[in-house]
Structure formats: structure tokens, C-alpha cells
Design a protein around this motif. Structure first.
Motif, PDB file in Angstrom:
ATOM      1  N   ARG A   1     -21.820  -7.929 -28.201  1.00 38.37           N
ATOM      2  CA  ARG A   1     -21.170  -8.133 -29.357  1.00 38.37           C
ATOM      3  C   ARG A   1     -21.227  -9.601 -29.631  1.00 38.37           C
ATOM      4  N   SER A   2     -21.137 -10.582 -28.503  1.00 36.52           N
ATOM      5  CA  SER A   2     -21.137 -11.972 -28.740  1.00 36.52           C
ATOM      6  C   SER A   2     -22.423 -12.274 -29.529  1.00 36.52           C
ATOM      7  N   ALA A   3     -23.749 -11.626 -29.071  1.00 34.05           N
ATOM      8  CA  ALA A   3     -24.804 -12.053 -29.797  1.00 34.05           C
ATOM      9  C   ALA A   3     -24.940 -11.643 -31.218  1.00 34.05           C
ATOM     10  N   GLU A   4     -24.214 -10.436 -31.544  1.00 32.22           N
ATOM     11  CA  GLU A   4     -24.025  -9.982 -32.820  1.00 32.22           C
ATOM     12  C   GLU A   4     -23.267 -10.785 -33.747  1.00 32.22           C
ATOM     13  N   ILE A   5     -22.228 -11.456 -33.241  1.00 33.50           N
ATOM     14  CA  ILE A   5     -21.472 -12.367 -33.890  1.00 33.50           C
ATOM     15  C   ILE A   5     -22.170 -13.708 -34.285  1.00 33.50           C
ATOM     16  N   ALA A   6     -23.010 -14.136 -33.199  1.00 35.60           N
ATOM     17  CA  ALA A   6     -23.734 -15.218 -33.155  1.00 35.60           C
ATOM     18  C   ALA A   6     -24.630 -15.223 -34.390  1.00 35.60           C
ATOM     19  N   ARG A   7     -25.381 -13.866 -34.599  1.00 39.81           N
ATOM     20  CA  ARG A   7     -26.724 -13.439 -35.507  1.00 39.81           C
ATOM     21  C   ARG A   7     -25.848 -13.712 -36.903  1.00 39.81           C
ATOM     22  N   SER A   8     -24.580 -13.107 -37.036  1.00 39.51           N
ATOM     23  CA  SER A   8     -23.925 -13.249 -38.311  1.00 39.51           C
ATOM     24  C   SER A   8     -23.664 -14.212 -39.007  1.00 39.51           C
ATOM     25  N   GLY A   9     -23.805 -15.440 -38.130  1.00 40.97           N
ATOM     26  CA  GLY A   9     -23.495 -16.753 -38.652  1.00 40.97           C
ATOM     27  C   GLY A   9     -24.955 -17.727 -38.595  1.00 40.97           C
ATOM     28  N   THR A  10     -26.164 -16.678 -38.480  1.00 38.98           N
ATOM     29  CA  THR A  10     -27.370 -17.413 -38.444  1.00 38.98           C
ATOM     30  C   THR A  10     -27.488 -18.479 -37.265  1.00 38.98           C
TER      31      THR A  10
ATOM     32  N   ALA B   1     -22.968 -25.272 -46.367  1.00 38.09           N
ATOM     33  CA  ALA B   1     -22.636 -25.685 -47.997  1.00 38.09           C
ATOM     34  C   ALA B   1     -23.167 -27.254 -47.857  1.00 38.09           C
ATOM     35  N   GLU B   2     -23.261 -27.689 -46.888  1.00 41.58           N
ATOM     36  CA  GLU B   2     -23.686 -29.315 -46.733  1.00 41.58           C
ATOM     37  C   GLU B   2     -25.190 -29.403 -46.662  1.00 41.58           C
ATOM     38  N   SER B   3     -25.841 -28.185 -46.495  1.00 40.66           N
ATOM     39  CA  SER B   3     -27.333 -28.212 -46.489  1.00 40.66           C
ATOM     40  C   SER B   3     -27.916 -28.553 -45.224  1.00 40.66           C
ATOM     41  N   VAL B   4     -27.212 -28.265 -44.186  1.00 44.69           N
ATOM     42  CA  VAL B   4     -27.717 -29.133 -42.769  1.00 44.69           C
ATOM     43  C   VAL B   4     -28.010 -27.824 -42.107  1.00 44.69           C
ATOM     44  N   PHE B   5     -27.666 -26.812 -42.293  1.00 48.48           N
ATOM     45  CA  PHE B   5     -27.786 -25.314 -41.398  1.00 48.48           C
ATOM     46  C   PHE B   5     -28.172 -24.104 -42.227  1.00 48.48           C
TER      47      PHE B   5
END
Length: 457
Positions: free
Chosen positions: A50-59, A425-429
Motif C-alpha cells: 500500500r505504501s508503494a501504491e500511494i507513492a506511485r499515485s504521486g508519481t 504546478a511549479e514545473s519541477v516535478f
């Protein structure tokens, strides 16, 4: 950790990279039995999935697991290291696409061929998503689980680690990936499957590896040593350095130190991506974030944090004064690393560098570094946290961060939902994965090219 230059050369700007530590129940010792959580989730594979799944949801680029192959038996906090990281990430790779894995393994208590084979297998199966965090273990409890021999001293540990990495890298590139039309003759010969015939101080390995070259050449190599031996080792082998850095100037100086170490070993400057740890405490207001920091640190107030910090420093360093004015700047000489200390030198050096360059008071330093030492604290609202992360990256001090969260999954989920969108939104990620491999995401070269160049010289 000055390099002798007034202004270290600015590193090329790439997009910010991020990983999330998913060790145990969270970075806080209070996390394992936090109200509303399952107390023994540190032993539940689903917790890590689940931790990995959450991390992936934020790219996020990767998830990180350190390793300690010995049970840390303390009465008041749950264990952090249970599952073998390679086995754990093999399971995660089959369940969660895209996310990369920073997995820790020992150069002191593994055989090069066996570990090279396991890591190459996972990297091929996962499509190039593996970072090998190489550690030269210093804990005698670990040594006691592998032999009756005494723990090697630091010089010998790093000499063994150097030979280990040389062997592993040769093995990873020893059998070319089968491709093209079906061969009319032998499936391989001495030009495509090459013996390495290594005979060294610690290892004798013939090769070749029976896993062919993988999708990113071989796993990315990470390292986390800050001693003189560790920096030299990083200069020779590391592609990512995971570090404890507490001040921006210290990060700039350390980046220049790594560049110089890489050049000494014939590698280009900027061969190493600097990837320090950060402990993130989020709140809707700064005051809420500060209270969360106090609660998860086990303190009831700022005064309690101050008292604990001073007590810990006096235990670590006999020269630390008995009486300190908490609103006057601390002195760097009070934080000198000790020759016989068992904790990582990098943690001690980071605190000393912070005190030397930024001259914080005790009241200030407790909000900059966790406990007696460790990774940088970033405390505040989502916007304040995002700005703090961008600040060092925009200055060219770091490539990205390995973020630690006091409570999993709550704080990781909040970071993904509230901080990652600000960075995007800051175009850094990025808002989506920009490369299938870790090398692509970090802008690292394919080792097959460098290996081929060396062979043709």
C-alpha cells in the motif's frame, strides 16, 4: 566539508527526483502503535504494498527500504527491518508498476555472485527499476549473525566493499542481452558471455553471470558513507549518494566534494546525484506542524525537545558543555565526531557542518535536525514544505530527496495529495512517469556505453 573553493560549480539543472522511505510503520518511534493503526503492520506485506501504491499515485520515482539483518530488540518501539528488501521488492514489482526501488544490501555479508544475480534478476523483471544501496555494515549485532569473526574496522570494510562493487559491476556486464535473429551457431561464445576471472583479497569469482545485461545496463548504485573512506568509495562507484545534510551550504560543499572524488577516479564531474534524506512534518498551519513534530518526537513541548537534544549530545560527546544558553549560537567543536562512535559519521558531521555554517541556537536546531542527529527536518504547511524542497534543488545543491514520514500511511498520503501537486504546478516535478527506468529518471548514463569505451581504449 569545504572543498577550498568559495563557490562550488553549479550542477546542471534536471527535474527534481523524489523517493519515499517505507521502513517499518514510519520514521517515528511512536508510529508502530499509533492510535487508529494496526500495531503489527510492520510485519504485514500489505502495508508495504500500500505504501508503494500511494507513492506511485504521486508519481514518486522510488520507494526506499534500509536493511539491518539483525532483530533490533527494544522495549518501546516496533522493529523497522523485517523482510529481505530484495524479496519484498520482488513482490511489490509484480503488484505495482512504474515505482522504483531503493533496496539496501550489505557488501560485508553477501557473496558478489549471488547478490549480483538476485539484483540483476529483479532489475530485468521490473524493467529497470532497481537502485542498489550498497552498505558496509558497522553494527556488531549483524556481524554476530554471520560468523564468529569480529567486525572489520572501517578501512577494511571499505576495502572489501570496493572489491565487492568491482566484481558485481563486471558480472552485471559479463553476458550480453540476447537480441536480433536466432543465431545459426552457438547461442553464445567468449565474446558475448565473458569470464571475469577475478582473484582478489576477499573474493575469487570466475563468471560470467547467468543473467544477461538488463534493461538499464545494470541496477543504479547508491551509497551513503560520509567518512573519508566513504567519500572515496562514492567517487569510484556511486551514481546516487544518500546523505544526511542539514544546511544548504553544506549540501553545496558536499556536492562539490563528491564531484572532486569522482574526478580523482577518472569520472566526469556531476557523475553522482546527491539525494539527501528529509523528515517531513505537515500541518494545515505551521503551528500544527510544530505540534506534530513534538508529539511524534515523544516530547510534550519545545522545552522538552531542547532538554532531550542537550542530553543526547552530552551522551555522544563528553566535551559537550554541561550548561548551554539555548538562545545563543552553538559551537562547532562541541559536535566533533568521536573515533570510537558506532553511529554513522555522516550524521555527526552533518550536525557539525550545520552549526559551523549557519550558527543556530539550540532552540533553532531542534527544528532543523531530528533528535541527536540524522536527516534534515522540513516542518510546515504543504506550501512551506514544497518551497523548502525546491530551494535546495533550485540552488543546484541536490538532485532530489528521500523523504521520511513520521506515520505510514497517513503522512505519505498527505504528502502525495498536498505537496506533490505544488511541485508539479511549479514545473519541477512530473505529473506522469517520464522514463520507464531509474537511469532515465535521474539522467544517468548507460553503463554499457562506458564499459565499451573502456574496453576499446
Amino acid at each position: 566539508m569545504s572543498t577550498g573553493t568559495d563557490t562550488p560549480a553549479r550542477r546542471p539543472q534536471r527535474r527534481l527526483t523524489l523517493a519515499a522511505s517505507i521502513v517499518g510503520a514510519g520514521a517515528s518511534r511512536k508510529a508502530w502503535n499509533w492510535p487508529g493503526t494496526t500495531w503489527n503492520r510492520f510485519a504485514d506485506w500489505e502495508h508495504y504494498r500500500r505504501s508503494a501504491e500511494i507513492a506511485r499515485s504521486g508519481t514518486l520515482d522510488a520507494v526506499f527500504v534500509s536493511d539491518h539483518p539483525a532483530l533490533q530488540r527494544t522495549a518501546d518501539n516496533g522493529p523497522s527491518h523485517l523482510f529481505d528488501p530484495i524479496v519484498l521488492f520482488s513482490a511489490i514489482a509484480g503488484a505495482i508498476p512504474d515505482i522504483g526501488f531503493v533496496l539496501t544490501a550489505s557488501t560485508s555479508y553477501n557473496s558478489p555472485y549471488n547478490l549480483a544475480r538476485r539484483l540483476a534478476s529483479l532489475d530485468s523483471i521490473a524493467g529497470g527499476r532497481v537502485i542498489f544501496n550498497a552498505v558496509a555494515n558497522f553494527n556488531p549485532d549483524i556481524a554476530a549473525n554471520f560468523s564468529a569473526d569480529e567486525l572489520l574496522d572501517r578501512e577494511d570494510r571499505y576495502r572489501k566493499a570496493d572489491e565487492f562493487l568491482r566484481v558485481v559491476k563486471e558480472l552485471w556486464l559479463s553476458w550480453d542481452t540476447p537480441e536480433g535473429p536466432e543465431p545459426t551457431g552457438p547461442l553464445w561464445d567468449e565474446t558475448t558471455a565473458r569470464t571475469i576471472d577475478h582473484h582478489g583479497e576477499f573474493f575469487d569469482v570466475r563468471g560470467p553471470l547467468n543473467v544477461p545485461v538488463g534493461p538499464q545496463g545494470h541496477p543504479v548504485i547508491s551509497q551513503a558513507g560520509a567518512s573519508a573512506q566513504g567519500i572515496d568509495f562514492a567517487g569510484k562507484h556511486a551514481e546516487i549518494v544518500y546523505a544526511a545534510l542539514l544546511g544548504k551550504q553544506a549540501a553545496l560543499d558536499y556536492a562539490a566534494t563528491l564531484d572532486a572524488a569522482a574526478r580523482r577516479h577518472g569520472r566526469p564531474a556531476d557523475s553522482i546525484r546527491l539525494f539527501p534524506g528529509v523528515n517531513v512534518y505537515l500541518g494545515d498551519t505551521r503551528e500544527e506542524a510544530l505540534r506534530r513534530h513534538e508529539v511524534f518526537s515523544g516530547a510534550g513541548s519545545e522545552d522538552d525537545l531542547i532538554a532531550r537534544f542537550l542530553e543526547q549530545q552530552r551522551v555522544l560527546n563528553p566535551a559537550f558543555p554541561r550548561s548551554v544558553d539555548v538562545d545563543r549560537p552553538l559551537k562547532a567543536e562541541w559536535f566533533e565526531p568521536q573515533e570510537d562512535q558506532t553511529r554513522p559519521v555522516g550524521f555527526s558531521r552533518a550536525v557539525q557542518d550545520l552549526v559551523r555554517t549557519e550558527e543556530p541556537t539550540t532552540r533553532q536546531i531542534i527544528r532543523l535536525v531530528g533528535g541527536a542527529g540524522g536527516h534534515r527536518l522540513v516542518i510546515g504547511t504543504p506550501k512551506e514544505v514544497a518551497d523548502a524542497l525546491i530551494d535546495w534543488w533550485a540552488a543546484g545543491a541536490v538532485s532530489g530527496y528521500n523523504a521520511h514520514f513520521p506515520l505510514l500511511h497517513d503522512d505519505l498520503e498527505r504528502f502525495v495529495q498536498q505537496v506533490a501537486p505544488i511541485l508539479q504546478a511549479e514545473s519541477v516535478f512530473p505529473t506522469e512517469y517520464d522514463s520507464p527506468t531509474i537511469r532515465g529518471r535521474f539522467g544517468l548514463p548507460d553503463p554499457r556505453t562506458a564499459h565499451s569505451t573502456q574496453e576499446n581504449r
